[in-house]
Design a protein around this motif. Structure first.
Motif, PDB file in Angstrom:
ATOM      1  N   MET A   1       8.061  28.256  21.661  1.00 45.45           N
ATOM      2  CA  MET A   1       7.897  27.298  20.568  1.00 45.45           C
ATOM      3  C   MET A   1       6.469  26.777  20.642  1.00 45.45           C
ATOM      4  O   MET A   1       6.114  26.048  21.563  1.00 45.45           O
ATOM      5  CB  MET A   1       8.920  26.156  20.682  1.00 45.45           C
ATOM      6  CG  MET A   1       8.880  25.148  19.539  1.00 45.45           C
ATOM      7  SD  MET A   1      10.166  23.853  19.723  1.00 45.45           S
ATOM      8  CE  MET A   1      11.645  24.779  19.333  1.00 45.45           C
ATOM      9  N   ASP A   2       5.653  27.141  19.644  1.00 46.60           N
ATOM     10  CA  ASP A   2       4.218  26.878  19.740  1.00 46.60           C
ATOM     11  C   ASP A   2       3.728  26.102  18.515  1.00 46.60           C
ATOM     12  O   ASP A   2       3.584  26.651  17.429  1.00 46.60           O
ATOM     13  CB  ASP A   2       3.475  28.214  19.849  1.00 46.60           C
ATOM     14  CG  ASP A   2       2.032  28.047  20.313  1.00 46.60           C
ATOM     15  OD1 ASP A   2       1.467  26.973  20.074  1.00 46.60           O
ATOM     16  OD2 ASP A   2       1.488  29.010  20.888  1.00 46.60           O
ATOM     17  N   PHE A   3       3.476  24.823  18.724  1.00 45.44           N
ATOM     18  CA  PHE A   3       2.978  23.976  17.643  1.00 45.44           C
ATOM     19  C   PHE A   3       1.454  24.083  17.514  1.00 45.44           C
ATOM     20  O   PHE A   3       0.914  23.929  16.418  1.00 45.44           O
ATOM     21  CB  PHE A   3       3.383  22.518  17.877  1.00 45.44           C
ATOM     22  CG  PHE A   3       4.866  22.288  17.790  1.00 45.44           C
ATOM     23  CD1 PHE A   3       5.501  22.136  16.565  1.00 45.44           C
ATOM     24  CD2 PHE A   3       5.638  22.251  18.937  1.00 45.44           C
ATOM     25  CE1 PHE A   3       6.871  21.937  16.477  1.00 45.44           C
ATOM     26  CE2 PHE A   3       7.009  22.057  18.872  1.00 45.44           C
ATOM     27  CZ  PHE A   3       7.628  21.907  17.643  1.00 45.44           C
ATOM     28  N   GLU A   4       0.766  24.327  18.606  1.00 50.99           N
ATOM     29  CA  GLU A   4      -0.696  24.441  18.569  1.00 50.99           C
ATOM     30  C   GLU A   4      -1.121  25.676  17.772  1.00 50.99           C
ATOM     31  O   GLU A   4      -2.049  25.616  16.952  1.00 50.99           O
ATOM     32  CB  GLU A   4      -1.259  24.489  19.984  1.00 50.99           C
ATOM     33  CG  GLU A   4      -1.137  23.164  20.730  1.00 50.99           C
ATOM     34  CD  GLU A   4      -1.822  23.210  22.088  1.00 50.99           C
ATOM     35  OE1 GLU A   4      -2.491  24.222  22.383  1.00 50.99           O
ATOM     36  OE2 GLU A   4      -1.685  22.232  22.832  1.00 50.99           O
ATOM     37  N   ALA A   5      -0.448  26.792  17.996  1.00 51.36           N
ATOM     38  CA  ALA A   5      -0.776  28.003  17.243  1.00 51.36           C
ATOM     39  C   ALA A   5      -0.508  27.805  15.758  1.00 51.36           C
ATOM     40  O   ALA A   5      -1.294  28.241  14.903  1.00 51.36           O
ATOM     41  CB  ALA A   5       0.032  29.189  17.770  1.00 51.36           C
ATOM     42  N   ALA A   6       0.602  27.109  15.445  1.00 49.54           N
ATOM     43  CA  ALA A   6       0.931  26.845  14.042  1.00 49.54           C
ATOM     44  C   ALA A   6      -0.114  25.948  13.406  1.00 49.54           C
ATOM     45  O   ALA A   6      -0.477  26.134  12.236  1.00 49.54           O
ATOM     46  CB  ALA A   6       2.315  26.198  13.945  1.00 49.54           C
ATOM     47  N   ALA A   7      -0.612  24.956  14.163  1.00 53.10           N
ATOM     48  CA  ALA A   7      -1.632  24.045  13.631  1.00 53.10           C
ATOM     49  C   ALA A   7      -2.917  24.796  13.299  1.00 53.10           C
ATOM     50  O   ALA A   7      -3.599  24.485  12.315  1.00 53.10           O
ATOM     51  CB  ALA A   7      -1.910  22.931  14.628  1.00 53.10           C
ATOM     52  N   LYS A   8      -3.270  25.804  14.101  1.00 53.14           N
ATOM     53  CA  LYS A   8      -4.456  26.608  13.814  1.00 53.14           C
ATOM     54  C   LYS A   8      -4.281  27.396  12.516  1.00 53.14           C
ATOM     55  O   LYS A   8      -5.227  27.629  11.776  1.00 53.14           O
ATOM     56  CB  LYS A   8      -4.732  27.568  14.965  1.00 53.14           C
ATOM     57  CG  LYS A   8      -5.189  26.893  16.249  1.00 53.14           C
ATOM     58  CD  LYS A   8      -5.378  27.911  17.360  1.00 53.14           C
ATOM     59  CE  LYS A   8      -5.770  27.243  18.663  1.00 53.14           C
ATOM     60  NZ  LYS A   8      -5.910  28.228  19.767  1.00 53.14           N
ATOM     61  N   LEU A   9      -3.046  27.807  12.255  1.00 55.12           N
ATOM     62  CA  LEU A   9      -2.762  28.588  11.059  1.00 55.12           C
ATOM     63  C   LEU A   9      -2.618  27.723   9.810  1.00 55.12           C
ATOM     64  O   LEU A   9      -3.128  28.069   8.743  1.00 55.12           O
ATOM     65  CB  LEU A   9      -1.470  29.390  11.250  1.00 55.12           C
ATOM     66  CG  LEU A   9      -1.455  30.447  12.354  1.00 55.12           C
ATOM     67  CD1 LEU A   9      -0.048  31.016  12.491  1.00 55.12           C
ATOM     68  CD2 LEU A   9      -2.452  31.545  12.058  1.00 55.12           C
ATOM     69  N   SER A  10      -1.917  26.585   9.959  1.00 56.31           N
ATOM     70  CA  SER A  10      -1.483  25.847   8.769  1.00 56.31           C
ATOM     71  C   SER A  10      -1.642  24.343   8.846  1.00 56.31           C
ATOM     72  O   SER A  10      -1.432  23.658   7.842  1.00 56.31           O
ATOM     73  CB  SER A  10      -0.005  26.165   8.493  1.00 56.31           C
ATOM     74  OG  SER A  10       0.223  27.559   8.446  1.00 56.31           O
ATOM     75  N   GLY A  11      -1.943  23.788  10.016  1.00 50.33           N
ATOM     76  CA  GLY A  11      -2.038  22.344  10.153  1.00 50.33           C
ATOM     77  C   GLY A  11      -0.792  21.763  10.787  1.00 50.33           C
ATOM     78  O   GLY A  11       0.030  22.463  11.380  1.00 50.33           O
ATOM     79  N   ALA A  12      -0.650  20.439  10.652  1.00 51.03           N
ATOM     80  CA  ALA A  12       0.480  19.738  11.271  1.00 51.03           C
ATOM     81  C   ALA A  12       1.784  20.041  10.544  1.00 51.03           C
ATOM     82  O   ALA A  12       1.800  20.458   9.389  1.00 51.03           O
ATOM     83  CB  ALA A  12       0.220  18.229  11.254  1.00 51.03           C
ATOM     84  N   ARG A  13       2.886  19.814  11.243  1.00 54.98           N
ATOM     85  CA  ARG A  13       4.261  19.975  10.728  1.00 54.98           C
ATOM     86  C   ARG A  13       4.612  21.436  10.431  1.00 54.98           C
ATOM     87  O   ARG A  13       5.333  21.739   9.482  1.00 54.98           O
ATOM     88  CB  ARG A  13       4.495  19.102   9.498  1.00 54.98           C
ATOM     89  CG  ARG A  13       4.450  17.596   9.789  1.00 54.98           C
ATOM     90  CD  ARG A  13       4.900  16.811   8.570  1.00 54.98           C
ATOM     91  NE  ARG A  13       4.724  15.388   8.725  1.00 54.98           N
ATOM     92  CZ  ARG A  13       5.653  14.528   9.160  1.00 54.98           C
ATOM     93  NH1 ARG A  13       6.824  14.992   9.527  1.00 54.98           N
ATOM     94  NH2 ARG A  13       5.399  13.242   9.243  1.00 54.98           N
ATOM     95  N   PHE A  14       4.091  22.325  11.240  1.00 55.05           N
ATOM     96  CA  PHE A  14       4.495  23.730  11.213  1.00 55.05           C
ATOM     97  C   PHE A  14       4.740  24.160  12.655  1.00 55.05           C
ATOM     98  O   PHE A  14       4.257  23.533  13.600  1.00 55.05           O
ATOM     99  CB  PHE A  14       3.411  24.613  10.591  1.00 55.05           C
ATOM    100  CG  PHE A  14       3.220  24.411   9.113  1.00 55.05           C
ATOM    101  CD1 PHE A  14       3.965  25.133   8.193  1.00 55.05           C
ATOM    102  CD2 PHE A  14       2.284  23.488   8.645  1.00 55.05           C
ATOM    103  CE1 PHE A  14       3.781  24.948   6.831  1.00 55.05           C
ATOM    104  CE2 PHE A  14       2.089  23.294   7.289  1.00 55.05           C
ATOM    105  CZ  PHE A  14       2.848  24.030   6.372  1.00 55.05           C
ATOM    106  N   VAL A  15       5.502  25.251  12.822  1.00 57.44           N
ATOM    107  CA  VAL A  15       5.789  25.746  14.162  1.00 57.44           C
ATOM    108  C   VAL A  15       5.821  27.267  14.144  1.00 57.44           C
ATOM    109  O   VAL A  15       6.168  27.883  13.134  1.00 57.44           O
ATOM    110  CB  VAL A  15       7.131  25.183  14.697  1.00 57.44           C
ATOM    111  CG1 VAL A  15       8.312  25.730  13.885  1.00 57.44           C
ATOM    112  CG2 VAL A  15       7.313  25.491  16.179  1.00 57.44           C
ATOM    113  N   VAL A  16       5.449  27.866  15.273  1.00 57.06           N
ATOM    114  CA  VAL A  16       5.618  29.299  15.491  1.00 57.06           C
ATOM    115  C   VAL A  16       6.717  29.474  16.540  1.00 57.06           C
ATOM    116  O   VAL A  16       6.595  28.974  17.668  1.00 57.06           O
ATOM    117  CB  VAL A  16       4.310  29.953  15.992  1.00 57.06           C
ATOM    118  CG1 VAL A  16       4.570  31.404  16.400  1.00 57.06           C
ATOM    119  CG2 VAL A  16       3.235  29.893  14.926  1.00 57.06           C
ATOM    120  N   LEU A  17       7.788  30.155  16.178  1.00 56.29           N
ATOM    121  CA  LEU A  17       8.867  30.479  17.117  1.00 56.29           C
ATOM    122  C   LEU A  17       8.703  31.928  17.553  1.00 56.29           C
ATOM    123  O   LEU A  17       8.337  32.792  16.751  1.00 56.29           O
ATOM    124  CB  LEU A  17      10.234  30.279  16.467  1.00 56.29           C
ATOM    125  CG  LEU A  17      10.579  28.858  16.023  1.00 56.29           C
ATOM    126  CD1 LEU A  17      11.938  28.827  15.348  1.00 56.29           C
ATOM    127  CD2 LEU A  17      10.552  27.893  17.201  1.00 56.29           C
TER     128      LEU A  17
END
Length: 442
Positions: A151-167
Motif C-alpha cells: 500500500m503506497d501513498f507516496e507513489a500515488a502522490a507522485k502520480l496524482s497528488g493527495a488522496r490517491f493510493v497504489v495497491l
C-alpha cells in the motif's frame, strides 16, 4: 425536483418539511415566481389566440369587402407579431427561473425519518456481530499495508497528488476479490442485473440524480474547451463529468422514457471506479484510504413503483448487509436524521462497519448508504411508467452501496489482521484469491 402544483396545493406542508431539513420556508417565494410565470404564459397564450382569431377575421372582413375593418385587423396582427416574441421570452424566463429555484431544493423527508441537525441525531436501527478481542493492539490499515509493502501513498502522490493510493500484490488482488465477490452475490442471489456503464457522463445526467447544480465543485470534469469559464458557462459548455458513483449512470438509464410497470422493480448493479473531488470534505479523513478521490464501489439501483419503493428500500438494505455478514464483519445500521440525509433522499440507512484500527478502541465507519428518493430524481430525468390506469406517472428511484470496495478492504485488513502483520483472508474470499489463506510480506 419538486412539483410546483403540489407546493401550490399545500404550501404549509412543504415549508414544514423544509424546516425539518434545517432550511427556511420557501413556498411564498416559489409561489410568487410561479404566479409571475403563469401570468406570463397566459399573456403569451392569449396573444397567440388573439392573433389566430384576428387572422381569421381578416379573411371574413375581406369576403365582406370591409376593407377598413380588414386594415384595422391587419394592423392588430402586425402589432401582436411584434410583441409576441417578447411575451414568449418573458414566459420562458419565468419558467427557467422557477426551474432553477426548484432544482436547488433538496428532497423532503418521509414522516418516519427522525428529526436532527447532523449525524448526532441519527438513530441506531440494529447491530450485527461483536467486536473482536485481540491479544495485541490492532493497527490501522495504512500501517498494515505499508509494513507489507503493498500500500503506497507516496507513489500515488507522485502520480496524482493527495488522496490517491497504489495497491500492489496481495492487497491489489484482495480488493479485486472483494469487488468480484460482491458483484457475484448481488447478481446470482439477489436478482440484480449487472451493467458496465460509462464513467463519463453529460451535464443533464449529473442533473438527473442531483449532482448538479448544487454539488458541481464536488465532481471531476473533463472539459472539451476553454477552462476559464464562469459557473453558468461551465453548465452550458460541452463537457463530461466523471461519475462520483455508478448511481448516476445506472439511474439515468431510464431517463426520458415510459416503462411498462411489468418491468418493475428494475434492479441494476455495477462495479466501477468512482471519482470525487471532495471539495465539501476538505481536511476530513486525510489519513489512509478512508476518503479518496478515486475508489471502487459496487452500486445497487432500483427503479420501482410508488407503492413498492419503501419495501424495496428494506430489501436493498438486506442485500448490502448480506455482503458484510458473509465477510464476518461487525457493523451497525443507522437511520439518518433529517439533517444528515443526502440531497436527493427521502430516507436513508447508513451501514457502518467496525474498524478496530481506527483510533484507540476502534470506530464505526460508513461503508454503505441505502436511500429511497421517491419521484424526486424521476422528475429531474422525466422517467415514468404506465400505471394501473394506463396513464404515465413518475417512477420511484432507490440507490445503495453494495458496498464500497475500498472501505470493505480496509475493514477486512483491520479485522483479520494477525499479530505478525499478516492479513488472514476471509473464507468467502479464498476462492477469489486462488485458495490463498493469508497475505504476508514476500
Amino acid at each position: 425536483m419538486h412539483d410546483i402544483k403540489s407546493i401550490r396545493d399545500n404550501p404549509q406542508a412543504f415549508d414544514a418539511a423544509l424546516v425539518r431539513r434545517g432550511l427556511q420556508p420557501l413556498s411564498a417565494s416559489l409561489l410568487a415566481i410561479d404566479e409571475k410565470r403563469r401570468a406570463a404564459i397566459l399573456a403569451s397564450e392569449q396573444a397567440q389566440a388573439r392573433r389566430n382569431a384576428a387572422s381569421k377575421e381578416i379573411g371574413d372582413a375581406k369576403k365582406a369587402k370591409d376593407e377598413a375593418r380588414a386594415a384595422k385587423l391587419m394592423a392588430e396582427v402586425a402589432e401582436l407579431k411584434t410583441s409576441m416574441p417578447e411575451l414568449e421570452a418573458a414566459a420562458k424566463a419565468a419558467d427557467e427561473e422557477l426551474a432553477k429555484e426548484l432544482s436547488a431544493i433538496p428532497n423532503l423527508p418521509l414522516a418516519e425519518v427522525p428529526d436532527g441537525r447532523d449525524e448526532h441525531g441519527n438513530v441506531q436501527r440494529h447491530v450485527f456481530g461483536n467486536r473482536r478481542n485481540y491479544a495485541f493492539t490492532p493497527r490501522p490499515h495504512d500501517d498494515l499495508g505499508g509494513a507489507l509493502g503493498y500500500m503506497d501513498f507516496e507513489a500515488a502522490a507522485k502520480l496524482s497528488g493527495a488522496r490517491f493510493v497504489v495497491l500492489k500484490k496481495g492487497l491489489a488482488r484482495l480488493e479485486r476479490a472483494i469487488g468480484q465477490f460482491m458483484l457475484d452475490l448481488h447478481t446470482t442471489e439477489h436478482g440484480y442485473t449487472e451493467v458496465n456503464p460509462p464513467l463519463l457522463v453529460r451535464n443533464e445526467v449529473m442533473f438527473g440524480t442531483g449532482q448538479l447544480p448544487k454539488f458541481e465543485d464536488d465532481q471531476f470534469w473533463a472539459l472539451k474547451g476553454e477552462l476559464l469559464l464562469t459557473p453558468d458557462e461551465r453548465l452550458r459548455t460541452e463537457r463530461l463529468g466523471l461519475i462520483p458513483t455508478a448511481e448516476v449512470a445506472l439511474t439515468n438509464l431510464v431517463r426520458e422514457s415510459i416503462l411498462d410497470e411489468k418491468q418493475l422493480p428494475m434492479r441494476l448493479t455495477a462495479l466501477t471506479p468512482c471519482f470525487r473531488a471532495e471539495a465539501g470534505a476538505a481536511g476530513r479523513d486525510t489519513r489512509g484510504m478512508i476518503r479518496q478521490h478515486q475508489f471502487t464501489k459496487v452500486e445497487l439501483v432500483s427503479i420501482a413503483t410508488p407503492e413498492t419503493s419503501k419495501d424495496e428500500l428494506e430489501r436493498m438494505l438486506a442485500c448490502a448487509e448480506e455482503v458484510l455478514r458473509r465477510l464476518g464483519l461487525h457493523y451497525r445500521v443507522m437511520t439518518l436524521c433529517t439533517g444528515d440525509m443526502g440531497f436527493s433522499s427521502q430516507k436513508t440507512y447508513d451501514i457502518e462497519v467496525w474498524m478496530p484500527g481506527q483510533g484507540e478502541g476502534g470506530a464505526f465507519r460508513e461503508i454503505s448508504s441505502c436511500s429511497v428518493c421517491g419521484d424526486f430524481q424521476a422528475r429531474r430525468m422525466d422517467a415514468r411508467s404506465r400505471g394501473p390506469d394506463g396513464k404515465p406517472r413518475f417512477v420511484h428511484t432507490l440507490n445503495g452501496s453494495g458496498t464500497a470496495v475500498g472501505r470493505a478492504l480496509i475493514a477486512v485488513m483491520e479485522t483479520y489482521q494477525q499479530e505478525d502483520g499478516s492479513i488472514a483472508v476471509p473464507d468467502v474470499l479464498q476462492p477469489y484469491m486462488g485458495g490463498l489463506k493469508a497475505i504476508t510480506r514476500e
